[in-house]
Design a protein around this motif. Structure first.
Motif, PDB file in Angstrom:
ATOM      1  N   LEU A 152       0.836  -1.190   0.000  1.00  0.00           N
ATOM      2  CA  LEU A 152       0.000   0.000   0.000  1.00  0.00           C
ATOM      3  C   LEU A 152       0.878   1.250   0.000  1.00  0.00           C
ATOM      4  N   GLY A 153       0.537   2.219  -0.852  1.00  0.00           N
ATOM      5  CA  GLY A 153       1.374   3.405  -0.970  1.00  0.00           C
ATOM      6  C   GLY A 153       2.754   3.014  -1.466  1.00  0.00           C
ATOM      7  N   CYS A 154       2.799   2.227  -2.522  1.00  0.00           N
ATOM      8  CA  CYS A 154       4.053   1.618  -2.973  1.00  0.00           C
ATOM      9  C   CYS A 154       5.067   2.618  -3.487  1.00  0.00           C
ATOM     10  N   GLY A 155       4.613   3.836  -3.850  1.00  0.00           N
ATOM     11  CA  GLY A 155       5.542   4.844  -4.344  1.00  0.00           C
ATOM     12  C   GLY A 155       6.297   4.353  -5.560  1.00  0.00           C
ATOM     13  N   THR A 156       7.614   4.528  -5.558  1.00  0.00           N
ATOM     14  CA  THR A 156       8.438   4.121  -6.700  1.00  0.00           C
ATOM     15  C   THR A 156       8.880   2.666  -6.614  1.00  0.00           C
ATOM     16  N   GLY A 157       8.454   1.960  -5.561  1.00  0.00           N
ATOM     17  CA  GLY A 157       8.758   0.541  -5.456  1.00  0.00           C
ATOM     18  C   GLY A 157       9.926   0.199  -4.561  1.00  0.00           C
ATOM     19  N   LEU A 158      10.272   1.067  -3.630  1.00  0.00           N
ATOM     20  CA  LEU A 158      11.427   0.820  -2.767  1.00  0.00           C
ATOM     21  C   LEU A 158      11.236  -0.394  -1.864  1.00  0.00           C
ATOM     22  N   PHE A 159      10.010  -0.599  -1.368  1.00  0.00           N
ATOM     23  CA  PHE A 159       9.751  -1.808  -0.586  1.00  0.00           C
ATOM     24  C   PHE A 159       9.577  -3.006  -1.507  1.00  0.00           C
ATOM     25  N   GLY A 160       8.962  -2.788  -2.640  1.00  0.00           N
ATOM     26  CA  GLY A 160       8.709  -3.881  -3.582  1.00  0.00           C
ATOM     27  C   GLY A 160       9.957  -4.634  -3.977  1.00  0.00           C
ATOM     28  N   ILE A 161      11.042  -3.910  -4.224  1.00  0.00           N
ATOM     29  CA  ILE A 161      12.269  -4.585  -4.650  1.00  0.00           C
ATOM     30  C   ILE A 161      12.869  -5.422  -3.518  1.00  0.00           C
ATOM     31  N   ARG A 162      12.525  -5.087  -2.269  1.00  0.00           N
ATOM     32  CA  ARG A 162      13.059  -5.828  -1.122  1.00  0.00           C
ATOM     33  C   ARG A 162      12.241  -7.064  -0.782  1.00  0.00           C
ATOM     34  N   ILE A 163      11.001  -7.123  -1.257  1.00  0.00           N
ATOM     35  CA  ILE A 163      10.136  -8.260  -0.930  1.00  0.00           C
ATOM     36  C   ILE A 163       9.906  -9.167  -2.139  1.00  0.00           C
ATOM     37  N   ARG A 164      10.309  -8.735  -3.332  1.00  0.00           N
ATOM     38  CA  ARG A 164       9.975  -9.434  -4.571  1.00  0.00           C
ATOM     39  C   ARG A 164      10.345 -10.917  -4.542  1.00  0.00           C
ATOM     40  N   GLU A 165      11.529 -11.242  -4.091  1.00  0.00           N
ATOM     41  CA  GLU A 165      11.975 -12.636  -4.122  1.00  0.00           C
ATOM     42  C   GLU A 165      11.208 -13.507  -3.135  1.00  0.00           C
ATOM     43  N   ARG A 166      10.535 -12.886  -2.173  1.00  0.00           N
ATOM     44  CA  ARG A 166       9.775 -13.651  -1.167  1.00  0.00           C
ATOM     45  C   ARG A 166       8.293 -13.743  -1.526  1.00  0.00           C
ATOM     46  N   ALA A 167       7.877 -13.101  -2.622  1.00  0.00           N
ATOM     47  CA  ALA A 167       6.454 -13.008  -2.958  1.00  0.00           C
ATOM     48  C   ALA A 167       6.152 -13.714  -4.280  1.00  0.00           C
ATOM     49  N   ALA A 168       5.226 -14.662  -4.258  1.00  0.00           N
ATOM     50  CA  ALA A 168       4.808 -15.303  -5.505  1.00  0.00           C
ATOM     51  C   ALA A 168       4.013 -14.332  -6.367  1.00  0.00           C
ATOM     52  N   PHE A 169       3.222 -13.473  -5.708  1.00  0.00           N
ATOM     53  CA  PHE A 169       2.433 -12.451  -6.419  1.00  0.00           C
ATOM     54  C   PHE A 169       2.562 -11.150  -5.641  1.00  0.00           C
ATOM     55  N   LEU A 170       2.923 -10.079  -6.327  1.00  0.00           N
ATOM     56  CA  LEU A 170       3.160  -8.786  -5.671  1.00  0.00           C
ATOM     57  C   LEU A 170       2.366  -7.708  -6.386  1.00  0.00           C
ATOM     58  N   GLU A 171       1.488  -7.044  -5.630  1.00  0.00           N
ATOM     59  CA  GLU A 171       0.747  -5.927  -6.205  1.00  0.00           C
ATOM     60  C   GLU A 171       1.027  -4.658  -5.403  1.00  0.00           C
ATOM     61  N   GLY A 172       0.971  -3.517  -6.103  1.00  0.00           N
ATOM     62  CA  GLY A 172       1.235  -2.238  -5.463  1.00  0.00           C
ATOM     63  C   GLY A 172       0.128  -1.247  -5.745  1.00  0.00           C
ATOM     64  N   PHE A 173      -0.151  -0.397  -4.756  1.00  0.00           N
ATOM     65  CA  PHE A 173      -1.198   0.618  -4.877  1.00  0.00           C
ATOM     66  C   PHE A 173      -0.628   1.969  -4.483  1.00  0.00           C
ATOM     67  N   ASP A 174      -1.011   2.999  -5.200  1.00  0.00           N
ATOM     68  CA  ASP A 174      -0.591   4.353  -4.843  1.00  0.00           C
ATOM     69  C   ASP A 174      -1.611   5.339  -5.400  1.00  0.00           C
ATOM     70  N   LEU A 175      -1.712   6.490  -4.730  1.00  0.00           N
ATOM     71  CA  LEU A 175      -2.628   7.538  -5.191  1.00  0.00           C
ATOM     72  C   LEU A 175      -2.064   8.290  -6.384  1.00  0.00           C
ATOM     73  N   SER A 176      -0.738   8.325  -6.501  1.00  0.00           N
ATOM     74  CA  SER A 176      -0.068   9.109  -7.537  1.00  0.00           C
ATOM     75  C   SER A 176       0.206   8.281  -8.793  1.00  0.00           C
ATOM     76  N   ALA A 177      -0.324   8.722  -9.920  1.00  0.00           N
ATOM     77  CA  ALA A 177      -0.079   8.028 -11.185  1.00  0.00           C
ATOM     78  C   ALA A 177       1.397   8.099 -11.578  1.00  0.00           C
ATOM     79  N   ASN A 178       2.050   9.218 -11.269  1.00  0.00           N
ATOM     80  CA  ASN A 178       3.458   9.357 -11.625  1.00  0.00           C
ATOM     81  C   ASN A 178       4.348   8.433 -10.795  1.00  0.00           C
ATOM     82  N   MET A 179       3.992   8.244  -9.522  1.00  0.00           N
ATOM     83  CA  MET A 179       4.747   7.307  -8.698  1.00  0.00           C
ATOM     84  C   MET A 179       4.541   5.873  -9.209  1.00  0.00           C
ATOM     85  N   LEU A 180       3.328   5.543  -9.599  1.00  0.00           N
ATOM     86  CA  LEU A 180       3.063   4.223 -10.150  1.00  0.00           C
ATOM     87  C   LEU A 180       3.866   3.994 -11.432  1.00  0.00           C
TER      88      LEU A 180
END
Length: 314
Positions: A152-180
């Motif tokens: 939630l509030g994934c921003g530019t994906g700073l947390f996403g890159i740290r959890i990617r290898e541990r997640a079979a499916f990873l989704e991100g949500f953000d209010l900002s289209a530019n951050m997405l």
């Protein structure tokens, strides 16, 4: 005369005076800057961004009442409040603290910030929440492998890159289209969607008819809750998104002795630990870990926060 925009009044003479006012403000002469902005607004009285700038110069001149009056004019001209005028009025002590910032303000803030976000936040302000939150998860969840993770509030994906290898499916949500868009460039998410976490579950945008409720066994919210005051909608969204027995990892700015939430001069919210625990429990979560930390620097000073790990009751 052209239509007024955020950056231009639509009146050439008014814009010129506003430009001179900006130069004066840059040199520290806020009183003269305020006078020039008043002249500009006589020529362009419906320029919301100009009134916001006038309020800023008035505040820095020590004229809080004049600043509040200017901000009230901004709200009159731009009710969606992309400038965060209502937040500023509350900080000045001239109005009640909103339960959440205007969605348009947060969206615009991060749309404008997206290009320089990582450089400004990570390199200059020592922002470390995504790394610390990932470490907290790996230390306290035995398997630390997840079938479905929602950021939630994934921003530019700073947390996403740290959890990617541990997640079979990873989704991100953000209010900002530019951050997405920036997160999409990293190619670490399986799904990205725009969402407003201050809204109720069915209005927020985090639910898709093709995807089930309770689908995530881990939900994260790194540096998100400081852009929410009242946390009931956030916990309601998360409770519907996360599976029973799943985990919710998130951070807050620490309100210290204040037991509810407070609006700081940074226009970010800080939350008391007892308040967070209360809202979490009401939504069906048990807090497993609450850890004090420094989450970033602001004007060279450490900003104190807390990392939480909670589990949803089965």
């Amino acid at each position: 005369m052209t239509a007024a925009t955020q950056h231009s009044s639509g009146d050439m003479l008014a814009d010129r005076r506003a430009d001179y006012a900006r130069l004066l403000a840059g040199s520290g002469d806020f009183a003269s800057a305020r006078e020039l902005m008043e002249q500009a607004l006589e020529l362009a009285p419906r320029w919301a961004a100009g009134w916001f700038r006038l309020a800023e110069y008035a505040e820095k001149s020590g004229l809080k009442e004049a600043a509040a009056a200017g901000l009230a004019k901004v709200l009159d001209l731009a009710p969606a409040d992309p400038f965060g005028a209502g937040l500023k009025i509350a900080v000045l002590g001239a109005g009640v603290v909103p339960s959440a910032p205007p969605s348009r303000y947060v969206e615009q803030l991060f749309d404008d910030y997206a290009e320089r976000f990582e450089t400004a936040l990570v390199e200059r302000l020592d922002y470390s929440v995504p790394e610390k939150l990932a470490t907290l998860i790996f230390e306290h969840i035995r398997s630390a492998r997840f079938s479905s993770v929602a950021d939630l509030g994934c921003g530019t994906g700073l947390f996403g890159i740290r959890i990617r290898e541990r997640a079979a499916f990873l989704e991100g949500f953000d209010l900002s289209a530019n951050m997405l868009a920036k997160a999409r460039e990293k190619q670490v998410y399986d799904r990205l969607a725009q969402a407003d976490l201050s809204l109720s579950p069915f209005e927020s945008g985090i639910f898709d008819p093709d995807l089930p409720f309770g689908r995530a066994d881990l939900v994260s919210a790194a540096d998100v809750l400081m852009y929410l005051g009242e946390l009931t909608p956030l916990f309601a969204n998360t409770a519907n998104l996360i599976a029973p027995g799943g985990h919710f990892a998130f951070s807050v700015e620490d309100a210290g002795a204040d037991q509810g939430y407070v609006l700081r001069t940074s226009l970010r919210y800080a939350h008391g630990e007892a308040y967070v625990r209360e809202r979490a429990a009401a939504a069906g979560f048990d807090v497993l870990v609450s850890q004090a930390t420094v989450i970033r620097k602001d004007a060279g000073e450490p900003v104190h926060g807390r990392l939480f790990l909670a589990s949803r009751r089965a």
